[in-house]
Design a protein around this motif. Structure first.
Motif, PDB file in Angstrom:
ATOM      1  N   PRO A 341       0.798  -1.231   0.000  1.00 46.44           N
ATOM      2  CA  PRO A 341       0.000   0.000   0.000  1.00 46.44           C
ATOM      3  C   PRO A 341       0.828   1.277   0.000  1.00 46.44           C
ATOM      4  O   PRO A 341       0.417   2.275  -0.583  1.00 46.44           O
ATOM      5  CB  PRO A 341      -0.845  -0.128   1.282  1.00 46.44           C
ATOM      6  CG  PRO A 341      -0.080  -1.087   2.147  1.00 46.44           C
ATOM      7  CD  PRO A 341       0.573  -2.050   1.209  1.00 46.44           C
ATOM      8  N   ASN A 342       1.998   1.257   0.646  1.00 42.16           N
ATOM      9  CA  ASN A 342       2.813   2.475   0.685  1.00 42.16           C
ATOM     10  C   ASN A 342       3.371   2.811  -0.696  1.00 42.16           C
ATOM     11  O   ASN A 342       3.302   3.960  -1.148  1.00 42.16           O
ATOM     12  CB  ASN A 342       3.953   2.301   1.699  1.00 42.16           C
ATOM     13  CG  ASN A 342       3.450   2.321   3.127  1.00 42.16           C
ATOM     14  OD1 ASN A 342       2.952   3.330   3.605  1.00 42.16           O
ATOM     15  ND2 ASN A 342       3.577   1.196   3.809  1.00 42.16           N
ATOM     16  N   VAL A 343       3.936   1.815  -1.373  1.00 43.79           N
ATOM     17  CA  VAL A 343       4.454   2.046  -2.724  1.00 43.79           C
ATOM     18  C   VAL A 343       3.306   2.397  -3.670  1.00 43.79           C
ATOM     19  O   VAL A 343       3.425   3.296  -4.516  1.00 43.79           O
ATOM     20  CB  VAL A 343       5.206   0.799  -3.234  1.00 43.79           C
ATOM     21  CG1 VAL A 343       5.649   0.999  -4.674  1.00 43.79           C
ATOM     22  CG2 VAL A 343       6.409   0.509  -2.350  1.00 43.79           C
ATOM     23  N   ALA A 344       2.166   1.701  -3.508  1.00 41.41           N
ATOM     24  CA  ALA A 344       1.010   1.966  -4.373  1.00 41.41           C
ATOM     25  C   ALA A 344       0.532   3.405  -4.209  1.00 41.41           C
ATOM     26  O   ALA A 344       0.210   4.082  -5.187  1.00 41.41           O
ATOM     27  CB  ALA A 344      -0.124   0.984  -4.057  1.00 41.41           C
ATOM     28  N   SER A 345       0.487   3.893  -2.970  1.00 40.98           N
ATOM     29  CA  SER A 345       0.008   5.262  -2.735  1.00 40.98           C
ATOM     30  C   SER A 345       0.935   6.288  -3.381  1.00 40.98           C
ATOM     31  O   SER A 345       0.481   7.277  -3.958  1.00 40.98           O
ATOM     32  CB  SER A 345      -0.107   5.522  -1.229  1.00 40.98           C
ATOM     33  OG  SER A 345       1.167   5.511  -0.604  1.00 40.98           O
ATOM     34  N   ILE A 346       2.242   6.050  -3.294  1.00 42.07           N
ATOM     35  CA  ILE A 346       3.204   6.971  -3.913  1.00 42.07           C
ATOM     36  C   ILE A 346       3.060   6.963  -5.431  1.00 42.07           C
ATOM     37  O   ILE A 346       3.088   8.001  -6.092  1.00 42.07           O
ATOM     38  CB  ILE A 346       4.641   6.584  -3.498  1.00 42.07           C
ATOM     39  CG1 ILE A 346       4.847   6.862  -2.000  1.00 42.07           C
ATOM     40  CG2 ILE A 346       5.672   7.325  -4.336  1.00 42.07           C
ATOM     41  CD1 ILE A 346       6.140   6.326  -1.450  1.00 42.07           C
ATOM     42  N   MET A 347       2.851   5.757  -6.004  1.00 35.19           N
ATOM     43  CA  MET A 347       2.783   5.654  -7.456  1.00 35.19           C
ATOM     44  C   MET A 347       1.466   6.189  -8.010  1.00 35.19           C
ATOM     45  O   MET A 347       1.421   6.617  -9.171  1.00 35.19           O
ATOM     46  CB  MET A 347       2.981   4.206  -7.884  1.00 35.19           C
ATOM     47  CG  MET A 347       4.409   3.698  -7.681  1.00 35.19           C
ATOM     48  SD  MET A 347       5.654   4.798  -8.424  1.00 35.19           S
ATOM     49  CE  MET A 347       5.193   4.721 -10.166  1.00 35.19           C
ATOM     50  N   VAL A 348       0.394   6.200  -7.237  1.00 40.63           N
ATOM     51  CA  VAL A 348      -0.830   6.866  -7.691  1.00 40.63           C
ATOM     52  C   VAL A 348      -0.529   8.323  -7.981  1.00 40.63           C
ATOM     53  O   VAL A 348      -0.847   8.854  -9.048  1.00 40.63           O
ATOM     54  CB  VAL A 348      -1.953   6.750  -6.634  1.00 40.63           C
ATOM     55  CG1 VAL A 348      -3.074   7.731  -6.938  1.00 40.63           C
ATOM     56  CG2 VAL A 348      -2.528   5.339  -6.624  1.00 40.63           C
ATOM     57  N   ARG A 349       0.078   8.978  -7.016  1.00 36.17           N
ATOM     58  CA  ARG A 349       0.432  10.385  -7.188  1.00 36.17           C
ATOM     59  C   ARG A 349       1.408  10.569  -8.350  1.00 36.17           C
ATOM     60  O   ARG A 349       1.245  11.459  -9.194  1.00 36.17           O
ATOM     61  CB  ARG A 349       1.042  10.912  -5.888  1.00 36.17           C
ATOM     62  CG  ARG A 349       1.902  12.164  -6.012  1.00 36.17           C
ATOM     63  CD  ARG A 349       1.104  13.410  -6.333  1.00 36.17           C
ATOM     64  NE  ARG A 349       1.979  14.534  -6.619  1.00 36.17           N
ATOM     65  CZ  ARG A 349       2.221  15.539  -5.768  1.00 36.17           C
ATOM     66  NH1 ARG A 349       1.672  15.529  -4.589  1.00 36.17           N
ATOM     67  NH2 ARG A 349       3.005  16.527  -6.120  1.00 36.17           N
ATOM     68  N   ALA A 350       2.436   9.716  -8.408  1.00 34.78           N
ATOM     69  CA  ALA A 350       3.476   9.877  -9.416  1.00 34.78           C
ATOM     70  C   ALA A 350       2.926   9.723 -10.829  1.00 34.78           C
ATOM     71  O   ALA A 350       3.216  10.537 -11.714  1.00 34.78           O
ATOM     72  CB  ALA A 350       4.595   8.866  -9.175  1.00 34.78           C
ATOM     73  N   VAL A 351       2.127   8.679 -11.062  1.00 37.32           N
ATOM     74  CA  VAL A 351       1.620   8.433 -12.411  1.00 37.32           C
ATOM     75  C   VAL A 351       0.698   9.557 -12.857  1.00 37.32           C
ATOM     76  O   VAL A 351       0.803  10.060 -13.991  1.00 37.32           O
ATOM     77  CB  VAL A 351       0.888   7.072 -12.471  1.00 37.32           C
ATOM     78  CG1 VAL A 351       0.176   6.908 -13.816  1.00 37.32           C
ATOM     79  CG2 VAL A 351       1.869   5.932 -12.264  1.00 37.32           C
TER      80      VAL A 351
END
Length: 450
Positions: A341-351
């Protein structure tokens, strides 16, 4: 005792496990001790975990002992997970090959739901109840032969597949090609269809469920017609069991037929029903192919869509952004929301940020470019100026309207706040909301290239 999600790699097997004849002194010894008697049982457990996941009704009990997280209850399932992630831990070459083959053909969880015990004494009562029988009714009371027989008599995946085919006949009596393919599947590929509809991800995305002798559909039948035609055509023809055997393969299949799937915004308030006992449908479920055009024009009642996505931006495809942006998306789509979930949350913003920024720069826009909210808003105004596109409703709401703070604070906190603890439901909501926006942004670049 409290619950927590722990990474499998952070766990240590209990070296004083009662299953061991003698205490062990290393991870390899503990695994060898568990495999010493009936190693095939641990192999079967590993295979079941790879196909169905870890039993969610049976939590692992862990004791935090200094810098070690010692597994007090659940050593076999943790050992199976460790062997799937690292087959080299197995004591023989034969076992190493078996665990490696299972890992290649299935899904192996990296995190595990655990209960944290404050001491061995605190956990002892529950472990005793788990392993020492009924204990006068306090422990697990096994079924008697009659109860076990009634349970086994419930519908199997194959039986559910046959019932589902009956519902397809009731919904689309005039589509001769679909019915011909359904007949082939029923006679020759019924277990393949059973494997598909036994998968919760497939059922959720198709919006179907089977309860007793009733098939429930969360979408109007006309909306299901394209995907069911494709599904039965594939199962009757080119798609073999080797292509849908694992959960990952079935998810890949769904991504490959994304254009045929019903829109999530079209879910019904109340599902349509097909009943085997009455051989009837309830709701507007009997649809002929000729009726599809007129049915498509009707706006079904919208329903809050289910959280079904396991990976970020599932089904999103970017064909006109730069190679780097598309590669970032593809790599992000490999992230499992529940496991990371932590990596997923960062990548939502990044993408989202990468794609809308690229649109801004390639189209030469100047206004509102200094904030993420401004860049998202500019893309939304360009692709949906009247605010009447259902698929973009959540992107508008979560970034520009009453809930706009979610982007400004939550997305920002995902990257910049060490106190942020993203919920998987929160990440999934954002992924579902901004996926359609990414597709629309990609279409803007396609128009530019034209």
């Amino acid at each position: 005792m409290r619950q927590a999600s722990m990474h499998v790699a952070s766990l240590a097997l209990d070296e004083t496990n009662p299953r061991h004849t003698h205490p062990t002194s290393s991870l390899e010894q503990s695994i060898a001790a568990l495999l010493e008697n009936h190693p095939e049982k641990l192999v079967r457990l590993a295979r079941d975990i790879s196909q169905h996941g870890v039993n969610p009704t049976d939590l692992t009990i862990v004791l935090v002992d200094g810098d070690r997280n010692v597994v007090l209850e659940g050593n076999r399932r943790v050992a199976a997970l460790m062997l799937l992630h690292n087959p080299a831990l197995a004591p023989t070459e034969k076992l190493r090959k078996q665990f490696a083959a299972i890992a290649r053909n299935g899904e192996v969880p990296r995190r595990l739901a655990c209960v944290i015990a404050e001491s061995r004494m605190q956990a002892e009562h529950w472990i005793k109840l788990k392993h020492t029988g009924e204990n006068n009714g306090v422990g697990t009371v096994p079924w008697n032969p009659g109860e076990a027989s009634r349970f086994k008599g419930r519908a199997t995946p194959t039986e559910k597949a046959r019932l589902f085919i009956e519902a397809v006949h009731a919904w689309f009596p005039d589509d001769l090609e679909l019915l011909a393919n359904a007949r082939i599947v029923r006679e020759k590929r019924i277990t393949n269809l059973g494997r598909m509809i036994a998968d919760p991800t497939v059922r959720n995305r198709l919006g179907i469920s089977v309860e007793g002798d009733v098939v429930l559909s969360s979408f109007p039948s006309a909306r299901l017609h394209p995907i069911l035609s494709r599904l039965f055509s594939d199962l009757a023809g080119p798609v073999s069991v080797d292509q849908i055997y694992s959960k990952r393969q079935r998810e890949d299949y769904l991504q490959g037929v994304e254009d045929y799937l019903p829109k999530l915004a079209d879910r019904l308030e109340e599902p349509e029903k097909y009943s085997k006992s009455t051989n009837t449908t309830e709701g507007n479920s009997k649809v002929s192919v000729a009726d599809n055009d007129t049915t498509e024009d009707k706006k079904p009642t919208r329903r809050k869509r289910a959280d079904f996505e396991k990976r970020l931006f599932q089904g999103v495809k970017l064909r006109h952004v730069s190679l780097r942006s598309s590669e970032v998306l593809e790599e992000a789509q490999q992230i499992k929301i529940d496991e990371m979930p932590n990596v997923a949350s960062i990548m939502v913003r990044a993408v989202v940020d990468i794609v809308v920024t690229e649109v801004y720069e390639q189209l030469g826009w100047r206004r509102n470019k200094d904030s993420l909210k401004g860049r998202i808003g500019a893309v939304l105004h360009q692709v949906d100026p009247e605010k009447n596109e259902p698929l973009l409703a959540n992107a508008w709401r979560l970034s520009q309207e009453e809930d706009g703070a979610l982007v400004l604070k939550t997305l920002h906190a995902f990257i910049h706040s060490w106190q942020s603890n993203p919920l998987t439901s929160e990440v999934r909501k954002l992924s579902l909301a901004y996926g359609p926006l990414l597709n629309k942004a990609d279409e803007l670049l396609e128009k530019k290239k034209r």
